[in-house]
Design a protein around this motif. Structure first.
Motif, PDB file in Angstrom:
ATOM      1  N   ALA A  53       4.295  13.269   2.168  1.00 36.70           N
ATOM      2  CA  ALA A  53       5.719  13.460   2.468  1.00 36.70           C
ATOM      3  C   ALA A  53       6.557  13.402   1.196  1.00 36.70           C
ATOM      4  CB  ALA A  53       6.185  12.390   3.453  1.00 36.70           C
ATOM      5  N   ILE A  54       6.294  12.438   0.339  1.00 32.86           N
ATOM      6  CA  ILE A  54       7.048  12.333  -0.913  1.00 32.86           C
ATOM      7  C   ILE A  54       6.738  13.517  -1.821  1.00 32.86           C
ATOM      8  CG2 ILE A  54       7.381  10.950  -2.995  1.00 32.86           C
ATOM      9  CD1 ILE A  54       8.729   9.832  -0.520  1.00 32.86           C
ATOM     10  N   VAL A  59       3.319  19.783   7.747  1.00 30.42           N
ATOM     11  CA  VAL A  59       2.357  19.705   8.850  1.00 30.42           C
ATOM     12  C   VAL A  59       1.194  18.797   8.472  1.00 30.42           C
ATOM     13  CG1 VAL A  59       0.699  21.030  10.236  1.00 30.42           C
ATOM     14  CG2 VAL A  59       2.991  21.934   9.826  1.00 30.42           C
ATOM     15  N   SER A  60       0.786  18.824   7.212  1.00 31.89           N
ATOM     16  CA  SER A  60      -0.321  17.974   6.777  1.00 31.89           C
ATOM     17  C   SER A  60       0.030  16.490   6.903  1.00 31.89           C
ATOM     18  CB  SER A  60      -0.716  18.303   5.334  1.00 31.89           C
ATOM     19  OG  SER A  60       0.274  17.888   4.405  1.00 31.89           O
ATOM     20  N   VAL A  61       1.320  16.157   6.784  1.00 32.82           N
ATOM     21  CA  VAL A  61       1.749  14.768   6.972  1.00 32.82           C
ATOM     22  C   VAL A  61       1.419  14.302   8.386  1.00 32.82           C
ATOM     23  CG1 VAL A  61       3.748  13.239   7.129  1.00 32.82           C
ATOM     24  CG2 VAL A  61       3.573  14.861   5.232  1.00 32.82           C
ATOM     25  N   PHE A  62       1.787  15.106   9.383  1.00 32.13           N
ATOM     26  CA  PHE A  62       1.533  14.727  10.775  1.00 32.13           C
ATOM     27  C   PHE A  62       0.041  14.768  11.101  1.00 32.13           C
ATOM     28  CE2 PHE A  62       5.933  16.259  10.730  1.00 32.13           C
ATOM     29  CZ  PHE A  62       6.566  15.162  11.312  1.00 32.13           C
ATOM     30  N   GLY A  98       9.409  16.010  -3.361  1.00 31.21           N
ATOM     31  CA  GLY A  98       9.445  16.284  -4.798  1.00 31.21           C
ATOM     32  C   GLY A  98       9.411  17.762  -5.116  1.00 31.21           C
ATOM     33  N   ALA A  99       8.534  18.498  -4.418  1.00 29.49           N
ATOM     34  CA  ALA A  99       8.456  19.942  -4.644  1.00 29.49           C
ATOM     35  C   ALA A  99       9.754  20.636  -4.269  1.00 29.49           C
ATOM     36  CB  ALA A  99       7.293  20.519  -3.836  1.00 29.49           C
ATOM     37  N   ALA A 100      10.484  20.077  -3.304  1.00 31.84           N
ATOM     38  CA  ALA A 100      11.725  20.703  -2.843  1.00 31.84           C
ATOM     39  C   ALA A 100      12.908  20.413  -3.760  1.00 31.84           C
ATOM     40  CB  ALA A 100      12.042  20.235  -1.423  1.00 31.84           C
ATOM     41  N   VAL A 101      12.963  19.218  -4.356  1.00 36.15           N
ATOM     42  CA  VAL A 101      14.169  18.819  -5.103  1.00 36.15           C
ATOM     43  C   VAL A 101      14.049  19.036  -6.605  1.00 36.15           C
ATOM     44  CG1 VAL A 101      14.653  17.072  -3.356  1.00 36.15           C
ATOM     45  CG2 VAL A 101      13.502  16.395  -5.470  1.00 36.15           C
ATOM     46  N   VAL A 102      12.839  19.266  -7.117  1.00 36.73           N
ATOM     47  CA  VAL A 102      12.678  19.312  -8.567  1.00 36.73           C
ATOM     48  C   VAL A 102      13.433  20.491  -9.180  1.00 36.73           C
ATOM     49  CG1 VAL A 102      10.500  20.616  -8.467  1.00 36.73           C
ATOM     50  CG2 VAL A 102      10.988  19.136 -10.432  1.00 36.73           C
ATOM     51  N   VAL A 103      13.434  21.643  -8.511  1.00 35.94           N
ATOM     52  CA  VAL A 103      14.139  22.806  -9.061  1.00 35.94           C
ATOM     53  C   VAL A 103      15.658  22.608  -9.047  1.00 35.94           C
ATOM     54  CG1 VAL A 103      14.615  25.262  -8.737  1.00 35.94           C
ATOM     55  CG2 VAL A 103      12.273  24.420  -8.582  1.00 35.94           C
ATOM     56  N   PRO A 104      16.267  22.173  -7.921  1.00 35.90           N
ATOM     57  CA  PRO A 104      17.711  21.916  -7.960  1.00 35.90           C
ATOM     58  C   PRO A 104      18.122  20.905  -9.018  1.00 35.90           C
ATOM     59  CG  PRO A 104      16.935  21.977  -5.693  1.00 35.90           C
ATOM     60  CD  PRO A 104      15.727  22.026  -6.558  1.00 35.90           C
ATOM     61  N   VAL A 105      17.334  19.851  -9.200  1.00 34.83           N
ATOM     62  CA  VAL A 105      17.664  18.857 -10.235  1.00 34.83           C
ATOM     63  C   VAL A 105      17.596  19.499 -11.614  1.00 34.83           C
ATOM     64  CG1 VAL A 105      16.918  16.721 -11.354  1.00 34.83           C
ATOM     65  CG2 VAL A 105      16.934  16.880  -8.851  1.00 34.83           C
ATOM     66  N   VAL A 163       0.835  -1.204   0.000  1.00 37.74           N
ATOM     67  CA  VAL A 163       0.000   0.000   0.000  1.00 37.74           C
ATOM     68  C   VAL A 163       0.869   1.254   0.000  1.00 37.74           C
ATOM     69  CG1 VAL A 163      -1.649   1.347   1.361  1.00 37.74           C
ATOM     70  CG2 VAL A 163      -1.993  -1.105   1.069  1.00 37.74           C
ATOM     71  N   LEU A 164       1.913   1.274   0.829  1.00 37.34           N
ATOM     72  CA  LEU A 164       2.784   2.449   0.893  1.00 37.34           C
ATOM     73  C   LEU A 164       3.526   2.669  -0.418  1.00 37.34           C
ATOM     74  CD1 LEU A 164       4.357   2.217   4.484  1.00 37.34           C
ATOM     75  CD2 LEU A 164       2.384   3.552   3.712  1.00 37.34           C
ATOM     76  N   LEU A 165       3.964   1.587  -1.074  1.00 41.28           N
ATOM     77  CA  LEU A 165       4.664   1.720  -2.354  1.00 41.28           C
ATOM     78  C   LEU A 165       3.753   2.328  -3.417  1.00 41.28           C
ATOM     79  CD1 LEU A 165       6.706  -1.600  -2.526  1.00 41.28           C
ATOM     80  CD2 LEU A 165       7.637   0.722  -2.482  1.00 41.28           C
ATOM     81  N   ILE A 166       2.500   1.948  -3.383  1.00 39.45           N
ATOM     82  CA  ILE A 166       1.546   2.557  -4.315  1.00 39.45           C
ATOM     83  C   ILE A 166       1.316   4.017  -3.950  1.00 39.45           C
ATOM     84  CG2 ILE A 166      -0.826   2.503  -5.163  1.00 39.45           C
ATOM     85  CD1 ILE A 166      -0.778  -0.547  -4.629  1.00 39.45           C
ATOM     86  N   ALA A 167       1.166   4.285  -2.649  1.00 34.70           N
ATOM     87  CA  ALA A 167       0.806   5.626  -2.188  1.00 34.70           C
ATOM     88  C   ALA A 167       1.839   6.672  -2.563  1.00 34.70           C
ATOM     89  CB  ALA A 167       0.601   5.614  -0.675  1.00 34.70           C
ATOM     90  N   VAL A 168       3.136   6.337  -2.493  1.00 38.30           N
ATOM     91  CA  VAL A 168       4.159   7.353  -2.763  1.00 38.30           C
ATOM     92  C   VAL A 168       4.138   7.807  -4.223  1.00 38.30           C
ATOM     93  CG1 VAL A 168       5.661   6.560  -0.906  1.00 38.30           C
ATOM     94  CG2 VAL A 168       5.961   5.617  -3.198  1.00 38.30           C
ATOM     95  N   ASN A 169       3.401   7.096  -5.065  1.00 40.86           N
ATOM     96  CA  ASN A 169       3.298   7.470  -6.475  1.00 40.86           C
ATOM     97  C   ASN A 169       2.056   8.306  -6.793  1.00 40.86           C
ATOM     98  OD1 ASN A 169       5.450   5.939  -8.245  1.00 40.86           O
ATOM     99  ND2 ASN A 169       4.819   4.478  -6.678  1.00 40.86           N
ATOM    100  N   LEU A 170       1.216   8.556  -5.803  1.00 47.92           N
ATOM    101  CA  LEU A 170      -0.095   9.133  -6.088  1.00 47.92           C
ATOM    102  C   LEU A 170      -0.100  10.642  -6.305  1.00 47.92           C
ATOM    103  CD1 LEU A 170      -2.408   7.103  -3.655  1.00 47.92           C
ATOM    104  CD2 LEU A 170      -2.043   6.777  -6.094  1.00 47.92           C
ATOM    105  N   ARG A 171       0.933  11.347  -5.859  1.00 48.24           N
ATOM    106  CA  ARG A 171       0.853  12.808  -5.931  1.00 48.24           C
ATOM    107  C   ARG A 171       2.098  13.459  -6.519  1.00 48.24           C
ATOM    108  NH1 ARG A 171      -1.022  15.751  -0.511  1.00 48.24           N
ATOM    109  NH2 ARG A 171      -2.919  14.581  -0.990  1.00 48.24           N
ATOM    110  N   VAL A 172       3.262  12.890  -6.309  1.00 45.95           N
ATOM    111  CA  VAL A 172       4.506  13.600  -6.599  1.00 45.95           C
ATOM    112  C   VAL A 172       4.670  13.912  -8.086  1.00 45.95           C
ATOM    113  CG1 VAL A 172       5.891  11.474  -6.836  1.00 45.95           C
ATOM    114  CG2 VAL A 172       6.980  13.625  -6.122  1.00 45.95           C
ATOM    115  N   SER A 173       4.193  13.061  -8.979  1.00 38.53           N
ATOM    116  CA  SER A 173       4.455  13.263 -10.407  1.00 38.53           C
ATOM    117  C   SER A 173       3.725  14.473 -10.977  1.00 38.53           C
ATOM    118  CB  SER A 173       4.082  12.005 -11.200  1.00 38.53           C
ATOM    119  OG  SER A 173       2.715  11.692 -11.049  1.00 38.53           O
TER     120      SER A 173
END
Length: 401
Positions: free
Chosen positions: A150-151, A265-268, A155-162, A22-32
């Motif tokens: 969280a992912i 904060v939304s993660v917690f 993603g929002a934090a690292v996409v610009v540096p990459v 479930v967690l492996l699926i979940a980390v793909n649901l928003r970041v892309s």
């Protein structure tokens, strides 16, 4: 040693593998699709997109969610739930890679494809939770919602540096997320060896009166409206909060930090809500209180914008809690996992339709009035309605019960 004692370690192992799945699926649901916003200016400059076209690019996944969500239960009915989820992850990886190829038009085709895949995953994961974790719906939902948030924040934090450090620029920054989907398909491949759930799913669908369609249920519509209005709150804040802050004199960098704080904060908030949601007789108090936080957020932004950080924190708590409640209701208000999939498909189709329209109307009302006050008050009124809907959808009932 009893049979139950002997089987306990095996049961725990199965639970652990299922939870990891479930967690492996979940980390793909928003970041892309969340990661597009920070590099949207680069994409527009590179491809010569107008502002309306750029806006359509960011809204296309939401449109795909609204269009394809109702199809997901039939997709799972034909293939079986496990196979449908696995194939959706494969389609997601293909869409992400397609979007990043330097071929004219592929960015649109890839974005639509990944939107289709995420629509299917969004709908079917609550059905998976209903099937594999019927006694731990809220806890598992809170965990996987927190993981995807969280992912997305990472993603929002690292996409610009990459994008800035690679010759491939934004194409590589967006394309790397295909790796998450590929990893998930590899890890989940052994699950496909289990007997297909298609027969069970189809039997439940064909059995006379096996379950009432949520489309014909007042409770189904209450859950759907709850899903839709909480989605409007989240996507309006994602689309416009930095702009609203900057119009009040907040530096762009600070506004970006506030957005990251919001996501973290939304993660917690998601984890906390998942932990407490199952403890009461029903979910009315939690649903209404969370909706009240979003009401105070939009009203506060309109009437006391100087307290911006307070409203960011309240909004994060409210939105982080509401998404867990909404996703949990798909399982808690249904009898079995096929009905949960149908409820999820209905609620996410209508819900994401509203969330695609909401930010556009919010911006249009600002242009019409020349102020943020009117659109913020309008969304606050919608959140007051959400508070009432939460008290209805949160009652301890099931569709057809």
């Amino acid at each position: 040693m009893t049979a139950a004692t002997r089987n306990a370690p095996q049961h725990t192992l199965r639970f652990g593998f299922a939870f990891i799945g479930v967690l492996l699926i979940a980390v793909n649901l928003r970041v892309s699709f969340v990661s597009v916003g920070p590099v949207l200016a680069n994409i527009s400059s590179d491809l010569g997109l107008s502002n309306p076209a750029a806006g359509f690019l960011t809204g296309l996944p939401l449109i795909s969610f609204a269009v394809f969500s109702p199809v997901a239960p039939a997709f799972a009915d034909r293939l079986g739930l496990d196979r449908a989820l696995w194939l959706s992850l494969l389609i997601l990886a293909s869409g992400i890679m397609l979007r990043s190829l330097p071929v004219p038009g592929f960015i649109w085709a890839g974005t639509a494809t990944l939107g289709l895949a995420i629509a299917f995953l969004n709908v079917l994961v609550p059905s998976l939770v209903k099937r594999d974790f019927p006694l731990k719906v809220s806890q598992v939902t809170g965990s996987y919602t927190a993981a995807q948030a969280a992912i997305a924040a990472v993603g929002a934090a690292v996409v610009v540096p990459v994008a800035q450090t690679s010759p491939a620029g934004w194409r590589l920054a967006l394309g790397i997320w295909a790796g998450l989907a590929i990893i998930a398909t590899a890890v989940l491949l052994p699950f496909l060896r289990r007997p297909a759930t298609a027969g069970t799913h189809a039997t439940a669908r064909r059995a006379p009166n096996s379950y009432q369609s949520p489309w014909t249920s007042s409770l189904g519509w209450q859950v759907t409206l709850f899903m839709g209005l909480q989605s409007v709150a989240f996507y309006v804040l994602m689309a416009w909060l930095p702009t609203i802050e900057q119009s009040q004199g907040v530096p762009a960098t600070t506004a970006g930090i506030h957005l990251s704080v919001f996501l973290l904060v939304s993660v917690f908030a998601s984890l906390g809500t998942g932990a407490v949601l199952h403890r009461g007789r029903d979910q009315r108090l939690t649903a209404s209180a969370s909706a009240a936080f979003t009401f105070m957020t939009f009203l506060g932004l309109a009437l006391a914008p100087d307290l911006i950080l307070l409203w960011v924190l309240l909004g994060a708590i409210g939105c982080g809690s509401l998404i867990v409640i909404a996703l949990s209701l798909f399982s808690l208000r249904t009898r079995n996992h096929p009905q949960a999939a149908a409820m999820s498909g209905m609620a996410q189709s209508v819900g994401y339709g509203l969330s695609a329209i909401g930010p556009v109307l919010f911006g249009g009302l600002h242009d019409l009035t020349g102020s943020w006050t009117a659109p913020l008050i309008t969304i606050a009124a919608a959140m007051a309605v959400l508070t009432l809907i939460g008290s209805l959808a949160g009652r301890d009932r099931v569709i057809g019960g």
